[in-house]
Design a protein around this motif. Sequence first.
Motif, PDB file in Angstrom:
ATOM      1  N   LYS A  70       0.820  -1.220   0.000  1.00  0.00           N
ATOM      2  CA  LYS A  70       0.000   0.000   0.000  1.00  0.00           C
ATOM      3  C   LYS A  70       0.854   1.270   0.000  1.00  0.00           C
ATOM      4  CE  LYS A  70      -3.944  -2.294   0.837  1.00  0.00           C
ATOM      5  NZ  LYS A  70      -3.921  -3.428  -0.022  1.00  0.00           N
ATOM      6  N   ASN A  71       1.839   1.306  -0.909  1.00  0.00           N
ATOM      7  CA  ASN A  71       2.733   2.456  -1.017  1.00  0.00           C
ATOM      8  C   ASN A  71       2.663   3.052  -2.411  1.00  0.00           C
ATOM      9  OD1 ASN A  71       3.861   2.373   1.569  1.00  0.00           O
ATOM     10  ND2 ASN A  71       5.421   0.901   0.948  1.00  0.00           N
ATOM     11  N   CYS A  72       2.730   4.372  -2.473  1.00  0.00           N
ATOM     12  CA  CYS A  72       2.880   5.058  -3.749  1.00  0.00           C
ATOM     13  C   CYS A  72       4.378   5.170  -4.021  1.00  0.00           C
ATOM     14  CB  CYS A  72       2.239   6.443  -3.697  1.00  0.00           C
ATOM     15  SG  CYS A  72       2.476   7.391  -5.221  1.00  0.00           S
ATOM     16  N   LEU A  73       4.850   4.548  -5.097  1.00  0.00           N
ATOM     17  CA  LEU A  73       6.272   4.527  -5.411  1.00  0.00           C
ATOM     18  C   LEU A  73       6.670   5.677  -6.325  1.00  0.00           C
ATOM     19  CD1 LEU A  73       6.519   0.712  -6.115  1.00  0.00           C
ATOM     20  CD2 LEU A  73       7.019   1.900  -3.979  1.00  0.00           C
ATOM     21  N   TYR A  74       5.728   6.167  -7.118  1.00  0.00           N
ATOM     22  CA  TYR A  74       6.004   7.274  -8.023  1.00  0.00           C
ATOM     23  C   TYR A  74       4.699   7.997  -8.320  1.00  0.00           C
ATOM     24  CZ  TYR A  74       6.851   9.904 -12.267  1.00  0.00           C
ATOM     25  OH  TYR A  74       6.913  10.910 -13.192  1.00  0.00           O
ATOM     26  N   TYR A  75       4.774   9.314  -8.354  1.00  0.00           N
ATOM     27  CA  TYR A  75       3.634  10.123  -8.770  1.00  0.00           C
ATOM     28  C   TYR A  75       4.136  11.151  -9.764  1.00  0.00           C
ATOM     29  CZ  TYR A  75      -0.044  13.567  -8.882  1.00  0.00           C
ATOM     30  OH  TYR A  75      -1.001  14.425  -9.323  1.00  0.00           O
ATOM     31  N   GLY A  76       3.481  11.225 -10.893  1.00  0.00           N
ATOM     32  CA  GLY A  76       3.854  12.212 -11.899  1.00  0.00           C
ATOM     33  C   GLY A  76       2.617  12.889 -12.438  1.00  0.00           C
ATOM     34  N   SER A  77       2.786  14.120 -12.863  1.00  0.00           N
ATOM     35  CA  SER A  77       1.665  14.893 -13.384  1.00  0.00           C
ATOM     36  C   SER A  77       2.177  15.902 -14.395  1.00  0.00           C
ATOM     37  CB  SER A  77       0.959  15.613 -12.241  1.00  0.00           C
ATOM     38  OG  SER A  77       0.018  16.545 -12.747  1.00  0.00           O
ATOM     39  N   THR A  78       1.339  16.220 -15.364  1.00  0.00           N
ATOM     40  CA  THR A  78       1.698  17.280 -16.320  1.00  0.00           C
ATOM     41  C   THR A  78       1.650  18.645 -15.647  1.00  0.00           C
ATOM     42  OG1 THR A  78      -0.591  17.422 -17.080  1.00  0.00           O
ATOM     43  CG2 THR A  78       0.896  15.992 -18.328  1.00  0.00           C
ATOM     44  N   LEU A  79       1.180  18.713 -14.417  1.00  0.00           N
ATOM     45  CA  LEU A  79       1.128  19.971 -13.671  1.00  0.00           C
ATOM     46  C   LEU A  79       2.375  20.211 -12.821  1.00  0.00           C
ATOM     47  CD1 LEU A  79      -2.608  19.813 -12.549  1.00  0.00           C
ATOM     48  CD2 LEU A  79      -1.631  21.043 -14.504  1.00  0.00           C
ATOM     49  N   GLN A  80       3.361  19.313 -12.922  1.00  0.00           N
ATOM     50  CA  GLN A  80       4.610  19.489 -12.177  1.00  0.00           C
ATOM     51  C   GLN A  80       5.281  20.793 -12.589  1.00  0.00           C
ATOM     52  OE1 GLN A  80       5.488  14.786 -12.445  1.00  0.00           O
ATOM     53  NE2 GLN A  80       7.245  16.052 -12.738  1.00  0.00           N
ATOM     54  N   LYS A  81       5.919  21.444 -11.641  1.00  0.00           N
ATOM     55  CA  LYS A  81       6.584  22.720 -11.921  1.00  0.00           C
ATOM     56  C   LYS A  81       7.632  22.601 -13.016  1.00  0.00           C
ATOM     57  CE  LYS A  81       5.934  24.972  -7.500  1.00  0.00           C
ATOM     58  NZ  LYS A  81       6.575  25.608  -6.354  1.00  0.00           N
ATOM     59  N   SER A  82       8.346  21.485 -13.043  1.00  0.00           N
ATOM     60  CA  SER A  82       9.395  21.305 -14.058  1.00  0.00           C
ATOM     61  C   SER A  82       8.812  21.299 -15.469  1.00  0.00           C
ATOM     62  CB  SER A  82      10.171  20.018 -13.802  1.00  0.00           C
ATOM     63  OG  SER A  82       9.306  18.900 -13.876  1.00  0.00           O
ATOM     64  N   LEU A  83       7.601  20.797 -15.629  1.00  0.00           N
ATOM     65  CA  LEU A  83       6.967  20.783 -16.945  1.00  0.00           C
ATOM     66  C   LEU A  83       6.227  22.081 -17.229  1.00  0.00           C
ATOM     67  CD1 LEU A  83       5.559  17.152 -16.948  1.00  0.00           C
ATOM     68  CD2 LEU A  83       7.561  17.998 -18.158  1.00  0.00           C
ATOM     69  N   GLN A  84       5.658  22.680 -16.211  1.00  0.00           N
ATOM     70  CA  GLN A  84       4.923  23.928 -16.383  1.00  0.00           C
ATOM     71  C   GLN A  84       5.849  25.101 -16.676  1.00  0.00           C
ATOM     72  OE1 GLN A  84       1.472  24.628 -16.245  1.00  0.00           O
ATOM     73  NE2 GLN A  84       1.350  22.426 -16.513  1.00  0.00           N
ATOM     74  N   SER A  85       7.096  25.006 -16.232  1.00  0.00           N
ATOM     75  CA  SER A  85       8.033  26.117 -16.432  1.00  0.00           C
ATOM     76  C   SER A  85       8.557  26.200 -17.863  1.00  0.00           C
ATOM     77  CB  SER A  85       9.201  25.993 -15.457  1.00  0.00           C
ATOM     78  OG  SER A  85       9.929  24.805 -15.713  1.00  0.00           O
ATOM     79  N   ASP A  86       8.344  25.140 -18.652  1.00  0.00           N
ATOM     80  CA  ASP A  86       8.785  25.138 -20.042  1.00  0.00           C
ATOM     81  C   ASP A  86       7.622  25.556 -20.940  1.00  0.00           C
ATOM     82  OD1 ASP A  86       9.844  24.718 -22.534  1.00  0.00           O
ATOM     83  OD2 ASP A  86      10.429  22.640 -22.185  1.00  0.00           O
ATOM     84  N   PRO A  87       7.632  26.797 -21.448  1.00  0.00           N
ATOM     85  CA  PRO A  87       6.501  27.270 -22.247  1.00  0.00           C
ATOM     86  C   PRO A  87       6.384  26.594 -23.613  1.00  0.00           C
ATOM     87  CG  PRO A  87       8.250  28.896 -22.263  1.00  0.00           C
ATOM     88  CD  PRO A  87       8.675  27.802 -21.313  1.00  0.00           C
ATOM     89  N   ASP A  88       7.440  25.939 -24.071  1.00  0.00           N
ATOM     90  CA  ASP A  88       7.429  25.316 -25.396  1.00  0.00           C
ATOM     91  C   ASP A  88       6.843  23.908 -25.401  1.00  0.00           C
ATOM     92  OD1 ASP A  88       8.631  27.571 -26.499  1.00  0.00           O
ATOM     93  OD2 ASP A  88      10.646  26.817 -26.075  1.00  0.00           O
ATOM     94  N   ILE A  89       6.551  23.368 -24.227  1.00  0.00           N
ATOM     95  CA  ILE A  89       6.055  21.997 -24.168  1.00  0.00           C
ATOM     96  C   ILE A  89       4.524  22.010 -24.061  1.00  0.00           C
ATOM     97  CG2 ILE A  89       6.262  21.725 -21.668  1.00  0.00           C
ATOM     98  CD1 ILE A  89       7.298  18.877 -22.222  1.00  0.00           C
ATOM     99  N   GLY A  90       3.887  21.225 -24.916  1.00  0.00           N
ATOM    100  CA  GLY A  90       2.437  21.107 -24.895  1.00  0.00           C
ATOM    101  C   GLY A  90       1.994  19.976 -23.988  1.00  0.00           C
ATOM    102  N   THR A  91       0.693  19.806 -23.854  1.00  0.00           N
ATOM    103  CA  THR A  91       0.191  18.784 -22.938  1.00  0.00           C
ATOM    104  C   THR A  91       0.514  17.368 -23.411  1.00  0.00           C
ATOM    105  OG1 THR A  91      -1.973  18.883 -23.997  1.00  0.00           O
ATOM    106  CG2 THR A  91      -1.674  20.184 -22.002  1.00  0.00           C
ATOM    107  N   VAL A  92       0.500  17.141 -24.713  1.00  0.00           N
ATOM    108  CA  VAL A  92       0.819  15.798 -25.219  1.00  0.00           C
ATOM    109  C   VAL A  92       2.281  15.472 -24.955  1.00  0.00           C
ATOM    110  CG1 VAL A  92       0.954  14.358 -27.283  1.00  0.00           C
ATOM    111  CG2 VAL A  92      -1.013  15.848 -26.950  1.00  0.00           C
ATOM    112  N   GLU A  93       3.172  16.427 -25.217  1.00  0.00           N
ATOM    113  CA  GLU A  93       4.601  16.210 -24.965  1.00  0.00           C
ATOM    114  C   GLU A  93       4.866  16.040 -23.470  1.00  0.00           C
ATOM    115  OE1 GLU A  93       3.534  18.950 -26.726  1.00  0.00           O
ATOM    116  OE2 GLU A  93       3.984  18.261 -28.744  1.00  0.00           O
ATOM    117  N   ALA A  94       4.166  16.821 -22.646  1.00  0.00           N
ATOM    118  CA  ALA A  94       4.335  16.720 -21.197  1.00  0.00           C
ATOM    119  C   ALA A  94       3.880  15.356 -20.700  1.00  0.00           C
ATOM    120  CB  ALA A  94       3.561  17.829 -20.495  1.00  0.00           C
TER     121      ALA A  94
END
Length: 81
Positions: A8-32
């Motif tokens: 019952k552990n979460c080993l990894y969580y990822g989201s397109t809303l992560q700051k590292s992805l949101q800070s890149d204005p050239d990346i779209g949602t599909v690429e993210a």
Amino acid sequence: MLVDDVNKNCLYYGSTLQKSLQSDPDIGTVEATKVVGEELVKAAMNLSIDEITSYDRNGCVRGERVKAFQIALSQHGFLPR
């Protein structure tokens, strides 16, 4: 999310809303989404996980973002194409 159901552990969580992805204005949602899938694969490999036994799209239709995520996973053998 990459979840260990037995312990019952979460080993990894990822989201397109992560700051590292949101800070890149050239990346779209599909690429993210593809980047999130690739990061999940890296996390799984670092944890010596070589198989995903269950995959849930959480009710999302197989649109471009889900397709990009699935391709990122299947390129490393985690999902059948």
